[in-house]
Scaffold this motif. Structure first.
Motif, PDB file in Angstrom:
ATOM      1  N   GLU A  29       0.655  -1.336   0.084  1.00 55.98           N
ATOM      2  CA  GLU A  29      -0.364  -0.036   0.033  1.00 55.98           C
ATOM      3  C   GLU A  29       0.563   1.720   0.463  1.00 55.98           C
ATOM      4  O   GLU A  29       0.760   2.116  -0.197  1.00 55.98           O
ATOM      5  CB  GLU A  29      -0.712   0.037   1.272  1.00 55.98           C
ATOM      6  CG  GLU A  29      -1.957  -0.654   0.944  1.00 55.98           C
ATOM      7  CD  GLU A  29      -2.400  -0.757   2.264  1.00 55.98           C
ATOM      8  OE1 GLU A  29      -2.670  -0.042   2.720  1.00 55.98           O
ATOM      9  OE2 GLU A  29      -3.712  -2.123   2.565  1.00 55.98           O
ATOM     10  N   THR A  30       1.790   1.370   0.712  1.00 53.85           N
ATOM     11  CA  THR A  30       2.913   2.691   0.668  1.00 53.85           C
ATOM     12  C   THR A  30       3.726   2.084  -1.068  1.00 53.85           C
ATOM     13  O   THR A  30       3.565   3.674  -1.002  1.00 53.85           O
ATOM     14  CB  THR A  30       4.134   2.211   1.693  1.00 53.85           C
ATOM     15  OG1 THR A  30       3.414   2.374   3.169  1.00 53.85           O
ATOM     16  CG2 THR A  30       4.457   2.848   2.005  1.00 53.85           C
ATOM     17  N   ALA A  31       3.944   1.362  -0.917  1.00 51.56           N
ATOM     18  CA  ALA A  31       4.433   1.359  -2.424  1.00 51.56           C
ATOM     19  C   ALA A  31       4.367   2.377  -3.065  1.00 51.56           C
ATOM     20  O   ALA A  31       4.011   2.727  -4.465  1.00 51.56           O
ATOM     21  CB  ALA A  31       5.131   0.402  -2.733  1.00 51.56           C
ATOM     22  N   ALA A  32       2.167   1.686  -3.493  1.00 49.29           N
ATOM     23  CA  ALA A  32       1.530   1.678  -4.364  1.00 49.29           C
ATOM     24  C   ALA A  32       1.219   2.829  -4.251  1.00 49.29           C
ATOM     25  O   ALA A  32       0.779   4.323  -5.048  1.00 49.29           O
ATOM     26  CB  ALA A  32       0.438   1.505  -3.750  1.00 49.29           C
ATOM     27  N   ASP A  33       1.050   4.159  -3.185  1.00 52.92           N
ATOM     28  CA  ASP A  33       1.282   5.285  -3.138  1.00 52.92           C
ATOM     29  C   ASP A  33       1.769   6.185  -3.079  1.00 52.92           C
ATOM     30  O   ASP A  33       2.010   7.269  -4.148  1.00 52.92           O
ATOM     31  CB  ASP A  33       0.857   5.760  -0.997  1.00 52.92           C
ATOM     32  CG  ASP A  33       0.328   7.217  -0.973  1.00 52.92           C
ATOM     33  OD1 ASP A  33      -0.495   7.633  -1.765  1.00 52.92           O
ATOM     34  OD2 ASP A  33       0.751   8.141   0.013  1.00 52.92           O
ATOM     35  N   LYS A  34       3.192   5.916  -3.154  1.00 54.84           N
ATOM     36  CA  LYS A  34       4.893   6.411  -3.570  1.00 54.84           C
ATOM     37  C   LYS A  34       4.485   7.038  -4.900  1.00 54.84           C
ATOM     38  O   LYS A  34       4.809   8.055  -6.002  1.00 54.84           O
ATOM     39  CB  LYS A  34       5.859   5.569  -2.981  1.00 54.84           C
ATOM     40  CG  LYS A  34       5.919   5.402  -1.681  1.00 54.84           C
ATOM     41  CD  LYS A  34       7.067   5.621  -1.403  1.00 54.84           C
ATOM     42  CE  LYS A  34       7.891   5.556  -0.489  1.00 54.84           C
ATOM     43  NZ  LYS A  34       9.394   4.824  -0.214  1.00 54.84           N
ATOM     44  N   ILE A  35       3.934   5.884  -6.289  1.00 53.58           N
ATOM     45  CA  ILE A  35       3.933   5.890  -7.680  1.00 53.58           C
ATOM     46  C   ILE A  35       2.629   6.379  -7.615  1.00 53.58           C
ATOM     47  O   ILE A  35       2.974   7.256  -8.728  1.00 53.58           O
ATOM     48  CB  ILE A  35       3.084   4.309  -7.515  1.00 53.58           C
ATOM     49  CG1 ILE A  35       4.745   3.420  -7.643  1.00 53.58           C
ATOM     50  CG2 ILE A  35       2.447   4.619  -9.380  1.00 53.58           C
ATOM     51  CD1 ILE A  35       3.538   1.633  -7.486  1.00 53.58           C
ATOM     52  N   ARG A  36       1.468   7.020  -6.878  1.00 53.46           N
ATOM     53  CA  ARG A  36       0.433   7.812  -7.004  1.00 53.46           C
ATOM     54  C   ARG A  36       0.750   8.753  -6.558  1.00 53.46           C
ATOM     55  O   ARG A  36       0.864  10.586  -7.971  1.00 53.46           O
ATOM     56  CB  ARG A  36      -0.926   7.492  -6.457  1.00 53.46           C
ATOM     57  CG  ARG A  36      -0.886   5.988  -6.959  1.00 53.46           C
ATOM     58  CD  ARG A  36      -2.704   5.514  -5.954  1.00 53.46           C
ATOM     59  NE  ARG A  36      -3.268   4.650  -5.951  1.00 53.46           N
ATOM     60  CZ  ARG A  36      -3.078   3.713  -5.334  1.00 53.46           C
ATOM     61  NH1 ARG A  36      -2.641   3.860  -4.305  1.00 53.46           N
ATOM     62  NH2 ARG A  36      -3.709   2.217  -5.548  1.00 53.46           N
ATOM     63  N   ARG A  37       1.251   9.368  -5.958  1.00 56.34           N
ATOM     64  CA  ARG A  37       2.038  11.003  -5.103  1.00 56.34           C
ATOM     65  C   ARG A  37       3.239  11.227  -6.203  1.00 56.34           C
ATOM     66  O   ARG A  37       3.660  12.645  -6.993  1.00 56.34           O
ATOM     67  CB  ARG A  37       2.140  11.309  -3.880  1.00 56.34           C
ATOM     68  CG  ARG A  37       1.810  10.818  -2.805  1.00 56.34           C
ATOM     69  CD  ARG A  37       1.715  10.756  -1.427  1.00 56.34           C
ATOM     70  NE  ARG A  37       2.592  10.307  -0.972  1.00 56.34           N
ATOM     71  CZ  ARG A  37       3.869  10.217  -0.028  1.00 56.34           C
ATOM     72  NH1 ARG A  37       4.500  11.118  -0.797  1.00 56.34           N
ATOM     73  NH2 ARG A  37       4.312   8.994  -0.355  1.00 56.34           N
ATOM     74  N   ALA A  38       3.723  10.196  -6.948  1.00 55.65           N
ATOM     75  CA  ALA A  38       4.968  10.232  -7.890  1.00 55.65           C
ATOM     76  C   ALA A  38       4.864  10.965  -9.937  1.00 55.65           C
ATOM     77  O   ALA A  38       4.818  11.254 -10.416  1.00 55.65           O
ATOM     78  CB  ALA A  38       5.317   9.560  -8.105  1.00 55.65           C
ATOM     79  N   GLY A  39       3.271  10.803  -9.602  1.00 55.88           N
ATOM     80  CA  GLY A  39       2.827  11.230 -10.886  1.00 55.88           C
ATOM     81  C   GLY A  39       2.480  10.404 -11.894  1.00 55.88           C
ATOM     82  O   GLY A  39       2.412  10.468 -13.313  1.00 55.88           O
ATOM     83  N   LEU A  40       2.933   8.960 -11.902  1.00 60.88           N
ATOM     84  CA  LEU A  40       3.005   7.653 -12.858  1.00 60.88           C
ATOM     85  C   LEU A  40       1.737   7.137 -12.510  1.00 60.88           C
ATOM     86  O   LEU A  40       0.839   7.333 -11.976  1.00 60.88           O
ATOM     87  CB  LEU A  40       4.025   6.975 -12.162  1.00 60.88           C
ATOM     88  CG  LEU A  40       5.296   7.624 -11.595  1.00 60.88           C
ATOM     89  CD1 LEU A  40       6.358   6.465 -11.355  1.00 60.88           C
ATOM     90  CD2 LEU A  40       5.822   7.529 -13.229  1.00 60.88           C
ATOM     91  N   PRO A  41       1.598   6.405 -13.982  1.00 57.61           N
ATOM     92  CA  PRO A  41       0.194   5.453 -13.859  1.00 57.61           C
ATOM     93  C   PRO A  41      -0.671   4.770 -12.790  1.00 57.61           C
ATOM     94  O   PRO A  41       0.047   3.959 -12.416  1.00 57.61           O
ATOM     95  CB  PRO A  41       0.602   5.107 -15.210  1.00 57.61           C
ATOM     96  CG  PRO A  41       1.939   5.823 -15.915  1.00 57.61           C
ATOM     97  CD  PRO A  41       2.543   6.090 -14.482  1.00 57.61           C
ATOM     98  N   PRO A  42      -1.746   5.184 -12.715  1.00 58.63           N
ATOM     99  CA  PRO A  42      -1.941   4.911 -11.528  1.00 58.63           C
ATOM    100  C   PRO A  42      -2.128   3.010 -12.442  1.00 58.63           C
ATOM    101  O   PRO A  42      -2.340   2.744 -10.633  1.00 58.63           O
ATOM    102  CB  PRO A  42      -3.867   5.136 -11.196  1.00 58.63           C
ATOM    103  CG  PRO A  42      -3.442   6.674 -11.904  1.00 58.63           C
ATOM    104  CD  PRO A  42      -2.592   6.793 -13.377  1.00 58.63           C
TER     105      PRO A  42
END
Length: 247
Positions: free
Chosen positions: A224-237
């Motif tokens: 969940e933390t790894a996924a949240d970082k991806i979203r916050r980086a603006g990478l494809p959801p």
């Protein structure tokens, strides 16, 4: 000596840290990293620095297609999401990290062991080992009795006897498998950073060289933390969402 086999880390700090901690607790004496350190995830710098530190202490490392894409530019056949992440990743790395990606070899041989990201027959073409056909082609391309590769994000083991009989199976986590050197073996540990077999737990394998035994492992991590970082980086959801599904 126990050799930890870790591949397809994909800039997933949370997964990689758990895998390294688990391998250390299992008695790993050395580490082999089989490529794709970057791509998809939000922590390329941390993952690269970690791998580079292990390499400075004697770890084995080979390069993958995402590493090549970041170092040299994405290939024309790369999917849009992967291309977008590669361009973003390049902007996150410093000259030292990019130099490592440019210089890491595509394959490496030590004794009776071959380390490569995709396959032994054409390492730079990034063809997948999806069946016995590709596995045998790879095993025929090397005299080594042990080939360790990544690229496929699902754990699997192939073997080839001296009479040409080939077999494959999906290993059970935590169960030691005898891998005697009178056969050839092709080991795909599965992805540490982005498993794709429906199980979100990170993958890696441990090879006991003296005992000629191989154990595949699954390690839960904070996806969940790894996924949240991806979203916050603006990478494809979608790259974040797939971590929870293991796909």
């Amino acid at each position: 000596m126990k050799l930890a086999l870790i591949t397809d880390l994909h800039a997933n700090r949370e997964a990689v840290q758990e895998v390294l901690d688990h391998a250390r607790a299992q008695g790993a004496g050395r580490y082999a990293f089989l490529g794709d350190y970057v791509g998809y995830g939000a922590d390329p710098g941390w993952v690269l620095d970690t791998v580079m530190d292990f390499v400075s202490q004697g770890a084995i490392a080979v390069g993958g297609n995402h590493d090549s894409g970041v170092a040299k530019g994405p290939s024309p056949t790369m999917r849009p999401d992967a291309r977008r992440v590669i361009e973003w990743t390049h902007s996150q790395l410093d000259d030292r990290q990019l130099a490592f990606l440019r210089g890491v070899p595509l394959s490496r041989t030590e004794g009776d062991m071959l380390f490569v990201h995709a396959n032994a027959f054409a390492p730079a073409e990034w063809e997948y080992i999806q069946s016995r056909i590709e596995a045998v082609r790879s095993l025929h391309a090397t005299p080594c009795h042990y080939t360790f590769c990544g690229h496929m994000h699902e754990p699997k083991l192939f073997h080839l006897s001296g009479t040409g009989k080939v077999g494959d199976f999906i290993p059970s986590p935590g169960v030691a498998i005898p891998v005697p050197a009178h056969r050839q073996w092709l080991v795909i540990p599965g992805s540490a950073g982005q498993p794709r077999d429906g199980n979100p737990a990170a993958c890696y394998a441990m090879f006991d060289i003296e005992e000629q035994a191989l154990t595949f492992h699954r390690v839960p991590y904070d996806h969940e933390t790894a996924a949240d970082k991806i979203r916050r980086a603006g990478l494809p959801p979608a790259l974040a969402d797939r971590l929870a599904r293991g796909e």
